[in-house]
Design an enzyme around this catalytic site. Structure first.
Site, PDB file in Angstrom:
ATOM      1  N   PHE A 133       8.585  -9.089  -5.291  1.00 47.87           N
ATOM      2  CA  PHE A 133       9.053  -8.501  -6.244  1.00 47.87           C
ATOM      3  C   PHE A 133       7.789  -8.527  -7.420  1.00 47.87           C
ATOM      4  O   PHE A 133       7.520  -7.587  -8.383  1.00 47.87           O
ATOM      5  CB  PHE A 133      10.245  -8.720  -6.924  1.00 47.87           C
ATOM      6  N   LYS A 134       6.919  -9.683  -7.411  1.00 43.76           N
ATOM      7  CA  LYS A 134       5.905  -9.759  -8.283  1.00 43.76           C
ATOM      8  C   LYS A 134       5.014  -8.567  -8.415  1.00 43.76           C
ATOM      9  O   LYS A 134       4.154  -8.333  -9.274  1.00 43.76           O
ATOM     10  CB  LYS A 134       5.276 -11.157  -8.032  1.00 43.76           C
ATOM     11  N   ASP A 135       4.808  -7.895  -7.050  1.00 42.96           N
ATOM     12  CA  ASP A 135       3.757  -6.801  -6.992  1.00 42.96           C
ATOM     13  C   ASP A 135       4.362  -5.823  -7.820  1.00 42.96           C
ATOM     14  O   ASP A 135       3.538  -5.054  -8.393  1.00 42.96           O
ATOM     15  CB  ASP A 135       3.933  -6.174  -5.586  1.00 42.96           C
ATOM     16  N   THR A 166       3.756 -15.359  -7.158  1.00 45.01           N
ATOM     17  CA  THR A 166       2.854 -14.893  -8.136  1.00 45.01           C
ATOM     18  C   THR A 166       1.526 -14.829  -7.487  1.00 45.01           C
ATOM     19  O   THR A 166       0.551 -14.068  -8.059  1.00 45.01           O
ATOM     20  CB  THR A 166       3.231 -15.663  -9.593  1.00 45.01           C
TER      21      THR A 166
END
Length: 494
Positions: A133-135, A166
């Site tokens: 989800f960091k993308d 991250t």
């Protein structure tokens, strides 16, 4: 939009003396050691919610982020956002036909009003280049950095710490970017083999990996120490991409709006219905974005915080005591991206909780920085905690395995161990009449060992990532030492 630090004492100075978005984009921590937040949160009314409901992800991001970014020309900001949120970049999802949605919502239990069932869903946030989800925020951050640096004719050296996701998201977003070098710290031998390979196999000359013999919190403490060394930070132009960077949090606010619209009927839905979001949380950045979306006026009924065995945050929301753990007390778990015992972004929420009193925040975090804790249980502000919508819970390795098995057997879906933490706690905290949306943290391919343990089979992975662990790896291994890290940076910055 002007920004303030969580530790800055009010001075009565004019807005012109407070930094803008572009000014804090490159800096990370505030000079006083605090974290930046908007001076006031923008408010979104019912009419604007109705207007935003049918927007594409990129157009919704333009609408939301324009409320936080007013020092980049609107046409340039729009171009950056539309270059970021494309199906080509977020193409690693389970169903290629939904790639244009960027963050498709998958119902595990569709709403059935006739039976009084409000629904249970997964919001797919992990379809980007690194399957995490960091993308969602980091890809935009890379484009913002390049734009601002070019306009100022400057360079930046990014120093970050990662517990697993991250780092790879930052490196994939910044590789090849003009004027940017990345120095990423990670805990030695505490990430999955896939996570290590994603980072350490990159051969780009502007990417440097440093594995420290300690935990994520040790790595994060080094980043903060370097950032607080103002002479070094200035000389070597140190910036940040960790979730202490406000732009990361702002970009994550967008998918709460998108998830809310999807969960309440799409383009023709009900803008007044409340939705609950269950969020696996270690560093508090992901759920902090939900808090900000709620403060903006998004009808979020509950923010359900899920921890693993490193339950510092769960302990606070249950007891009012914030007690970060020492390295020796931080467990290495099967949801390693949450193996965090000092949640950096928690300071942002605490600032709002105590009525935005920087004196209190300065006092509390002075205790934390000395290895101590603080207790709000008897403070008036802690009685207001339910007003912010937070509840919490904890998940263990056995819980993760059981949730992965049950989700596969019942819904035909394989989820990663962090999302399993969120689903387990979210399922325990469901309330009638409120759709439950679990934020997916990563695709299961990133945590193959745990999936094999739970299901006896390997999860699928994108074809381009087959054999990733066999690629040559490039990483420097160091002790937990601020001096060693600073020397390494100095040696590699012209």
């Amino acid at each position: 939009m002007r920004y303030i630090s969580t530790r800055a004492r009010p001075t009565g100075t004019a807005d012109s003396s407070k930094p803008t978005f572009s000014e804090i984009l490159l800096g990370g921590l505030a000079p006083d050691g605090g974290l930046y937040l908007p001076e006031t949160y923008p408010r979104i009314g019912p009419s604007e919610l109705a207007e935003w409901r049918g927007l594409s992800y990129a157009d919704l991001a333009c609408a939301v982020l324009a409320r936080f970014i007013d020092d980049i020309p609107p046409e340039d900001l729009r171009a950056l956002i539309h270059r970021t949120y494309t199906p080509a970049i977020y193409s690693n999802g389970r169903n290629p036909s939904t790639a244009s949605e960027i963050t498709p919502l998958r119902w595990l239990e569709p709403p059935a009003p006739e039976r009084g069932e409000s629904g249970l869903a997964i919001l797919e946030l992990s379809n980007g280049p690194t399957l995490a989800f960091k993308d969602m925020a980091m890809q935009l951050l890379g484009n913002l950095f390049e734009y601002v640096l070019a306009s100022r004719r400057e360079e930046i050296n990014i120093l970050g710490a990662t517990s697993g996701d991250t780092g790879s998201s930052a490196e994939y977003a910044m590789r090849g970017k003009r004027g940017v070098r990345v120095f990423m710290l990670s805990p030695h031998q505490r990430m999955s083999a896939f996570q290590r390979a994603q980072m350490y196999s990159l051969q780009d000359p502007n990417i440097y990996n440093i594995a420290v013999r300690g935990t994520f919190d040790d790595a994060q403490d080094i980043v903060k120490a370097v950032s607080n060394d103002h002479a070094f930070k200035t000389r070597y132009r140190i910036g940040a991409v960790n979730s202490i960077n406000w732009a990361r949090v702002a970009a994550q606010v967008v998918y709460y709006f998108k998830g809310y619209f999807a969960a309440t009927g799409g383009a023709g839905g009900n803008d007044g219905q409340q939705v609950a979001f269950a969020v696996p949380s270690g560093n508090f950045g992901n759920i902090c974005a939900g808090h900000i979306a709620r403060m903006m006026g998004l009808p979020i009924g509950r923010l359900i915080l899920a921890t693993n065995e490193n339950d510092v945050l769960d302990e606070f929301f249950r007891s009012g005591v914030y007690r970060p753990r020492a390295t020796s007390e931080t467990a290495a778990t099967s949801s390693p991206s949450m193996d965090i015992s000092k949640a950096s972004n928690f300071e942002r929420f605490a600032f709002d909780l105590v009525g935005r009193d920087p004196e209190l925040i300065h006092r509390f975090w002075s205790e934390v920085d000395r290895g101590g804790s603080f207790d709000l249980s008897s403070e008036r502000c802690f009685a207001c905690l339910p007003d912010f919508g937070f509840v919490s819970g904890r998940s263990t390795h056995a819980d993760r395995l059981e949730t992965i098995r049950r989700t596969h057997d019942r819904y035909g879906l394989i989820i990663d161990p962090h999302t399993a933490d969120g689903l387990k706690v979210g399922s325990e905290r469901r309330t009638a009449g409120m759709p439950m949306v679990v934020l997916e943290t990563a695709l299961p391919a990133k945590f193959e060992e745990t999936i094999v343990e739970a299901l006896g089979r390997r999860p699928e992975r994108p074809a381009a990532m087959e054999g990733l662990e066999k690629l040559p790896q490039r990483v420097e291994i160091m002790d937990v030492s601020v001096d060693q890290v600073q020397r390494f940076i100095a040696q590699h910055v012209p």
